[in-house]
Design an enzyme around this catalytic site. Sequence first.
Site, PDB file in Angstrom:
ATOM      1  N   SER A 188      -8.172  31.510 -74.888  1.00  0.00           N
ATOM      2  CA  SER A 188      -7.352  31.587 -73.674  1.00  0.00           C
ATOM      3  C   SER A 188      -8.365  30.971 -72.660  1.00  0.00           C
ATOM      4  CB  SER A 188      -7.133  32.730 -73.037  1.00  0.00           C
ATOM      5  OG  SER A 188      -8.175  33.488 -73.061  1.00  0.00           O
ATOM      6  N   LYS A 189      -7.929  30.239 -71.558  1.00  0.00           N
ATOM      7  CA  LYS A 189      -8.835  29.934 -70.398  1.00  0.00           C
ATOM      8  C   LYS A 189      -9.935  31.095 -70.273  1.00  0.00           C
ATOM      9  CE  LYS A 189      -7.850  26.513 -66.883  1.00  0.00           C
ATOM     10  NZ  LYS A 189      -6.884  25.995 -66.076  1.00  0.00           N
ATOM     11  N   ARG A 190      -9.429  31.987 -69.888  1.00  0.00           N
ATOM     12  CA  ARG A 190     -10.363  33.071 -69.564  1.00  0.00           C
ATOM     13  C   ARG A 190     -11.507  33.535 -70.394  1.00  0.00           C
ATOM     14  NH1 ARG A 190     -10.696  38.392 -70.582  1.00  0.00           N
ATOM     15  NH2 ARG A 190      -8.691  38.230 -71.367  1.00  0.00           N
TER      16      ARG A 190
END
Length: 493
Positions: free
Chosen positions: A258-260
């Site tokens: 994910s982006k995070r």
Amino acid sequence: MRVRFAPSPTGYLHIGGLRTALYNWLLARRHGGVFILRIEDTDRTRFVEDAEADILSSLDWAGLTPDEGPGFGGQVGPYRQSERSERYAEVARQLLEAGKAYVAFDLAEDIEAMRERHRSEDNPNPRYDFLTRGEMANSLTLDPMEVVRRIAEGEEHVIRLKVEPGQSVSFEDQIRGMVTFGSAEVDDQVLIKSDGLPTYHLANIVDDHDMGITHVIRGEEWLPSTPKHVLLYQAMGWDVPRMAHLPLILSPTGGKLSKRKAEEQGIPVSVSQYVQAGYEPEALVNFLALLGWNPGTDQEVFTLDELTSAFSLDRVGQSGVQFDMQKLAWFNGQWLRSKTDAELAGRLASTLNERYPNAGQAAFERAFALMKERITFAHEVLQADWLFVHPTQWDDEAIAKRWKGDGAELLLAAAEALESLSSWTGTEIHDALTAFAASRDLGLGRIMFPLRMALTGQGGGPDLMALMAHYGQQDTLARLREGAAIIPARITV
Ligand code: GLU
């Protein structure tokens, strides 16, 4: 074969998106097919102004030119969904007329209330479907005149697909094999939103049909949408294209990247970040090709041409693949080494000329010849300013550890031995220094450290003979003599 890459301009092109584009492009090339770029911009709430430009420039950087698409020509355009609204409305109308879709007026809170009514342990997420549509405000439950009136009065409404239960629907995924699902699992999805624009599902299947797409190759995150798409194709009486869902890209710590998670791991997510960081396009492409595809041999370094002849969906795996920055760095080093010194020097010419106006193109090229094997990114040459000017920074830790009391004297004597050389090549320098070391009863290795320190200020670096040849005789002697004066003074103990 007609394949498409269909990004939504909701952000800059993602590395996963580039992999999808690559696999589509490779198959089209391999089979003499057509690679289409389609911009899926129907979600106006998430629209990002410069995303399309970023997608185009990223594809161009990677060498994946579309055969058809916005700005690329083609007979089945326009290739931006925002320019195709008429067509989606027409298909929705056809579905309404055939009784395969219906109009629904429910507000978000009506739908939430319905969910509340039906929610239970067995049914945690009640859907708008054949079980619940009968209790909602739609053209299946309301009087036809009422429906006409509400629409005429401008009441907000959507169009939903009427999914009949009791059908078993299957498709063969080229990577996952047979996928079967019951239609009772699929909700009455919205086809046209209250803003009059189509949902992804409707626009996607209309375009894949109208654009003659033969193979839909996309990320695994779209697999759950595919049953909806199959039902829609069937409702329209259209053939379903072949489907292939690419494995997820995973974080090095596991789970979807994910982006995070990517941020936590220091993994850039957009292609433009890799461009800015100085990656070679061939390296990122090569790395992404192998992120999900296995060539079945030991070969790791592939050109786009080699990939084109080797690539096939048969060797794309089902399970997620971990993103490995170190492996990508390795590829970058490999691809960097395939470039000529002139090309690399040319790329950094303006910065190099600005910093070292007296060095000249030949010196810049020699710098790459010396450094190419030792660096991962072309711009690392800029950090080694001792290549062009006398050392300004000194590795004091290395000095403290390895500098001996006779260092300065050795440097001065070596300079004297080298001064007498009438020809200045790596071999001659080597022979002269070997003789010098022998005359002192020392191994060559013993005099290398003080020399390297004086020449670069660093404890490690490229081959010293080649480096001295690069500096030239005068500059080498000057550095050795300077080092003899400077380095002992840096020892503070
Ligand atoms: N617009 C979708 C995306 O952003 C396309 C998915 C598909 O290829 O069907 O990835």
